[in-house]
Design a protein around this motif. Structure first.
Motif, short mmCIF file in Angstrom:
data_model
loop_
_atom_site.label_atom_id
_atom_site.label_comp_id
_atom_site.label_asym_id
_atom_site.label_seq_id
_atom_site.Cartn_x
_atom_site.Cartn_y
_atom_site.Cartn_z
N GLN A 176 -10.93 0.37 2.53
CA GLN A 176 -11.47 0.73 4.66
C GLN A 176 -11.34 1.87 4.47
O GLN A 176 -10.74 3.01 5.17
N GLU A 238 -6.15 1.60 2.83
CA GLU A 238 -6.54 1.30 4.12
C GLU A 238 -6.08 2.53 3.79
O GLU A 238 -5.65 4.09 3.64
N THR A 240 -9.07 5.31 5.97
CA THR A 240 -9.82 5.70 7.29
C THR A 240 -9.59 7.19 8.10
O THR A 240 -9.67 7.58 8.65
N GLY A 245 -7.08 2.25 11.82
CA GLY A 245 -7.19 1.26 10.56
C GLY A 245 -6.38 0.25 10.20
O GLY A 245 -6.55 -0.34 9.44
N ALA A 249 -6.39 -3.54 8.97
CA ALA A 249 -6.53 -3.84 7.14
C ALA A 249 -5.42 -4.61 7.85
O ALA A 249 -6.06 -5.43 6.30
#
Length: 338
Positions: A176, A238, A240, A245, A249
């Motif tokens: 992500q 994760e 971001t 985020g 996630a």
């Protein structure tokens, strides 16, 4: 090939310094003197990282000094270790005390009294020169260019994921974030042959992902996240760089799955349901600095194509403009050349 060493003529240098008043270019900074066991390194290229930007916002409690921790350079002096002089090197950023229980157990990067280049208690690499212990240095192979070697530190951080979590061709993995570290993480994870999906916001960034049928990029939206949540991943990375985020996630990882946290930011998470971690038996893994040897090997073999991630390169005397450019949306990697 070893490059010519450039020694400071008058022991003054330029540096990009974070002060109480903000970021400023100082043109008359003293060149540091290496202590016993340290090397003086002439910085050739440095990379602007999301952590550098977050430090200007108060991350890590208000660092003051020369910013920057991603670099490649040439050893200009190494008292007592002259064999290092002239070598092109990259360097691990954490310096432990060497004496505490954590250091004795091989956990020096977590030493409570550690310094970290350009982050905690130690000047960084947005300067003509920097000092580091020779034990932190790694020689750059001749076939790896400066533009590739400067990615060694963040690439090593991406390889740390594979040091911590078992991932293979049977694993479903979601990354992500499509920023600098997100893309590097995706390239590293793709080497495992896993079923990989990268969730981002920029089509031009997602176009830089490995081109194979086991890796795809998707544009983040509520609908896309809901759809992916119907087929949750074994591992979610994760990266971001944003507080939001974490909660999204959590919606993407399966019960008894693993959530790898790479984001570092100045803010805090004030509102999330910690019970969901317990009920779904989620393994939460914090992940940061990683193995330089594996990163250098990947650069040498071109398993990871980092040069495609370079957006721009500025001379050090334009460091403020470089930093501003690095903070713009859609920018991947900005380099600074002393």
């Amino acid at each position: 090939m070893q490059e010519a060493t450039r020694m400071p003529a008058e022991k003054r240098m330029q540096a990009l310094v974070l002060t109480a008043a903000g970021l400023e270019l100082q043109t008359d900074r003293s060149v540091p003197s290496p202590r016993d066991g340290e090397a003086l390194i002439a910085v050739q290229l440095a990379g602007v990282c999301a952590t550098d930007i977050e430090l200007t916002r108060g991350y890590k409690g208000g660092f003051r000094g020369i910013l920057g921790h991603e670099f490649v350079g040439t050893v200009a002096a190494a008292p007592g270790a002259e064999e290092w002089v002239g070598r092109r090197v990259v360097g691990e950023i954490n310096v432990g005390c060497g004496h505490c229980d954590l250091c004795r157990r091989g956990l020096g990067k977590h030493c409570r009294r550690r310094t970290s280049v350009g982050i905690i208690g130690r000047d960084g690499v947005f300067a003509d020169f920097v000092t580091l212990p020779v034990t932190n240095l790694h020689v750059v192979p001749d076939t790896v260019t400066n533009e590739e070697a400067v990615f060694c530190e963040p690439l090593a951080a991406a390889f740390e994921i594979l040091e911590q979590v078992q991932i293979d061709a049977t694993s479903r993995v979601y990354v992500q974030g499509d920023g600098r570290l997100g893309l590097l993480s995706a390239w590293v994870l793709a080497t495992t042959g896993c079923d990989l999906t990268v969730i981002g916001r920029h089509p031009e960034k997602l176009a830089l992902l490995p081109q194979n049928d086991r890796c795809r990029g998707v544009i983040s939206s509520a609908e896309v996240l809901a759809q992916l949540g119907q087929e949750p991943a074994d591992v979610v990375v994760e990266v971001t760089g944003a507080p939001a985020g974490f909660s999204s996630a959590l919606q993407l990882v399966r019960p008894q799955g693993t959530l790898v946290l790479k984001s570092t930011f100045a803010g805090r998470l004030h509102d999330f349901d910690i019970s969901s971690l317990v009920v779904d038996e989620i393994t939460l893994v914090g992940s940061r600095c990683g193995p330089f040897d594996k990163a250098l090997a990947a650069l040498e073999s071109h398993a990871v194509e980092v040069r495609r991630l370079i957006t721009a390169c500025y001379p050090l005397n334009d460091g403020l403009q470089a930093f501003a450019h690095a903070g713009r949306k859609g920018v991947i990697k900005v380099l600074i050349a002393p």
